[in-house]
Design a protein around this motif. Structure first.
Motif, PDB file in Angstrom:
ATOM      1  N   SER A  52       0.830  -1.196   0.000  1.00  0.00           N
ATOM      2  CA  SER A  52       0.000   0.000   0.000  1.00  0.00           C
ATOM      3  C   SER A  52       0.870   1.254   0.000  1.00  0.00           C
ATOM      4  O   SER A  52       1.976   1.250   0.522  1.00  0.00           O
ATOM      5  CB  SER A  52      -0.880   0.004   1.252  1.00  0.00           C
ATOM      6  OG  SER A  52      -1.488   1.266   1.415  1.00  0.00           O
ATOM      7  N   HIS A  53       0.348   2.315  -0.558  1.00  0.00           N
ATOM      8  CA  HIS A  53       1.027   3.609  -0.537  1.00  0.00           C
ATOM      9  C   HIS A  53       0.290   4.596   0.359  1.00  0.00           C
ATOM     10  O   HIS A  53       0.437   5.805   0.214  1.00  0.00           O
ATOM     11  CB  HIS A  53       1.200   4.146  -1.955  1.00  0.00           C
ATOM     12  CG  HIS A  53       2.360   3.531  -2.642  1.00  0.00           C
ATOM     13  ND1 HIS A  53       3.612   4.102  -2.638  1.00  0.00           N
ATOM     14  CD2 HIS A  53       2.478   2.367  -3.301  1.00  0.00           C
ATOM     15  CE1 HIS A  53       4.442   3.324  -3.291  1.00  0.00           C
ATOM     16  NE2 HIS A  53       3.778   2.257  -3.700  1.00  0.00           N
ATOM     17  N   GLU A  54      -0.507   4.090   1.282  1.00  0.00           N
ATOM     18  CA  GLU A  54      -1.226   4.933   2.234  1.00  0.00           C
ATOM     19  C   GLU A  54      -0.235   5.818   2.990  1.00  0.00           C
ATOM     20  O   GLU A  54       0.683   5.316   3.639  1.00  0.00           O
ATOM     21  CB  GLU A  54      -2.007   4.058   3.224  1.00  0.00           C
ATOM     22  CG  GLU A  54      -3.013   4.821   4.042  1.00  0.00           C
ATOM     23  CD  GLU A  54      -4.221   5.234   3.228  1.00  0.00           C
ATOM     24  OE1 GLU A  54      -4.789   6.291   3.538  1.00  0.00           O
ATOM     25  OE2 GLU A  54      -4.588   4.523   2.274  1.00  0.00           O
ATOM     26  N   GLU A  72      -5.460  -4.422  -8.412  1.00  0.00           N
ATOM     27  CA  GLU A  72      -6.801  -5.009  -8.413  1.00  0.00           C
ATOM     28  C   GLU A  72      -7.026  -5.915  -9.620  1.00  0.00           C
ATOM     29  O   GLU A  72      -8.071  -5.871 -10.276  1.00  0.00           O
ATOM     30  CB  GLU A  72      -7.863  -3.908  -8.344  1.00  0.00           C
ATOM     31  CG  GLU A  72      -7.781  -3.067  -7.082  1.00  0.00           C
ATOM     32  CD  GLU A  72      -8.836  -1.991  -7.010  1.00  0.00           C
ATOM     33  OE1 GLU A  72      -9.803  -2.013  -7.793  1.00  0.00           O
ATOM     34  OE2 GLU A  72      -8.677  -1.100  -6.154  1.00  0.00           O
ATOM     35  N   GLY A  73      -6.034  -6.734  -9.940  1.00  0.00           N
ATOM     36  CA  GLY A  73      -6.156  -7.693 -11.032  1.00  0.00           C
ATOM     37  C   GLY A  73      -5.915  -7.128 -12.418  1.00  0.00           C
ATOM     38  O   GLY A  73      -5.982  -7.849 -13.411  1.00  0.00           O
ATOM     39  N   VAL A  74      -5.631  -5.819 -12.517  1.00  0.00           N
ATOM     40  CA  VAL A  74      -5.370  -5.190 -13.808  1.00  0.00           C
ATOM     41  C   VAL A  74      -3.868  -4.968 -13.947  1.00  0.00           C
ATOM     42  O   VAL A  74      -3.241  -4.352 -13.085  1.00  0.00           O
ATOM     43  CB  VAL A  74      -6.119  -3.842 -13.941  1.00  0.00           C
ATOM     44  CG1 VAL A  74      -5.770  -3.158 -15.255  1.00  0.00           C
ATOM     45  CG2 VAL A  74      -7.618  -4.050 -13.815  1.00  0.00           C
ATOM     46  N   GLU A  75      -3.292  -5.504 -15.034  1.00  0.00           N
ATOM     47  CA  GLU A  75      -1.863  -5.332 -15.288  1.00  0.00           C
ATOM     48  C   GLU A  75      -1.647  -4.244 -16.332  1.00  0.00           C
ATOM     49  O   GLU A  75      -2.310  -4.231 -17.363  1.00  0.00           O
ATOM     50  CB  GLU A  75      -1.243  -6.642 -15.767  1.00  0.00           C
ATOM     51  CG  GLU A  75      -1.232  -7.718 -14.711  1.00  0.00           C
ATOM     52  CD  GLU A  75      -0.476  -8.959 -15.146  1.00  0.00           C
ATOM     53  OE1 GLU A  75      -0.196  -9.128 -16.355  1.00  0.00           O
ATOM     54  OE2 GLU A  75      -0.151  -9.770 -14.260  1.00  0.00           O
ATOM     55  N   MET A  86       1.562   6.539  -7.480  1.00  0.00           N
ATOM     56  CA  MET A  86       0.994   5.750  -6.393  1.00  0.00           C
ATOM     57  C   MET A  86       0.647   6.710  -5.257  1.00  0.00           C
ATOM     58  O   MET A  86       1.520   7.387  -4.725  1.00  0.00           O
ATOM     59  CB  MET A  86       1.976   4.694  -5.887  1.00  0.00           C
ATOM     60  CG  MET A  86       2.179   3.520  -6.829  1.00  0.00           C
ATOM     61  SD  MET A  86       3.344   3.798  -8.150  1.00  0.00           S
ATOM     62  CE  MET A  86       4.827   4.224  -7.322  1.00  0.00           C
ATOM     63  N   THR A  87      -0.636   6.764  -4.912  1.00  0.00           N
ATOM     64  CA  THR A  87      -1.107   7.675  -3.871  1.00  0.00           C
ATOM     65  C   THR A  87      -2.018   6.895  -2.921  1.00  0.00           C
ATOM     66  O   THR A  87      -2.186   5.686  -3.065  1.00  0.00           O
ATOM     67  CB  THR A  87      -1.855   8.857  -4.502  1.00  0.00           C
ATOM     68  OG1 THR A  87      -2.881   8.355  -5.357  1.00  0.00           O
ATOM     69  CG2 THR A  87      -0.925   9.747  -5.315  1.00  0.00           C
ATOM     70  N   ALA A  93       1.503  -4.165  -7.061  1.00  0.00           N
ATOM     71  CA  ALA A  93       2.714  -4.982  -7.103  1.00  0.00           C
ATOM     72  C   ALA A  93       3.439  -4.646  -8.400  1.00  0.00           C
ATOM     73  O   ALA A  93       2.809  -4.270  -9.395  1.00  0.00           O
ATOM     74  CB  ALA A  93       2.380  -6.464  -7.057  1.00  0.00           C
ATOM     75  N   ILE A  94       4.758  -4.768  -8.378  1.00  0.00           N
ATOM     76  CA  ILE A  94       5.577  -4.511  -9.561  1.00  0.00           C
ATOM     77  C   ILE A  94       6.347  -5.783  -9.883  1.00  0.00           C
ATOM     78  O   ILE A  94       6.890  -6.436  -8.989  1.00  0.00           O
ATOM     79  CB  ILE A  94       6.561  -3.356  -9.319  1.00  0.00           C
ATOM     80  CG1 ILE A  94       5.805  -2.034  -9.175  1.00  0.00           C
ATOM     81  CG2 ILE A  94       7.580  -3.261 -10.437  1.00  0.00           C
ATOM     82  CD1 ILE A  94       6.699  -0.851  -8.848  1.00  0.00           C
TER      83      ILE A  94
END
Length: 112
Positions: A52-54, A72-75, A86-87, A93-94
């Motif tokens: 997370s980037h929280e 969320e499952g989208v690449e 990223m916010t 994931a990378i």
């Protein structure tokens, strides 16, 4: 006067805003945080597990290679000259699936 070195408009500069993060909305108080710029290289088959980037905004500018960002499952694939933001609310994931090293610059605000 418009000579170089004086307070005036810059000469010969072209600036394009690539991404923006509202720090007050991202982290609230700035006390105890630093602004960090890093150069990172991901080896082939390397990666970073979902995280997370929280309260830890980060902007990535890809220099070389292509990596895959999963949210969320989208690449989404990012390559040279592209920016990844990223916010708050972003968990991702990378992974470097390209077979070649990936190098990027990142700017992040975080606690040291």
């Amino acid at each position: 006067m418009t000579g170089l070195g004086e307070e005036s408009e810059p000469v010969g500069f072209t600036t394009e805003r690539l991404a923006l993060a509202d720090l007050a909305a991202e982290i609230g108080a700035i006390d105890g945080h630093v602004l960090r710029m890093s150069r990172t290289t991901i080896a082939p088959d390397g990666g970073y597990a979902p995280h997370s980037h929280e309260g830890r905004p980060e902007l990535i500018y890809v220099l070389d290679g292509v990596f895959t960002d999963s949210r969320e499952g989208v690449e989404t694939h990012y390559g040279p000259g592209q920016v990844v933001s990223m916010t708050n609310g972003v968990t991702h994931a990378i992974r470097n699936l390209s077979g070649k090293p990936v190098t990027y610059l990142s700017v992040t605000v975080r606690k040291p």
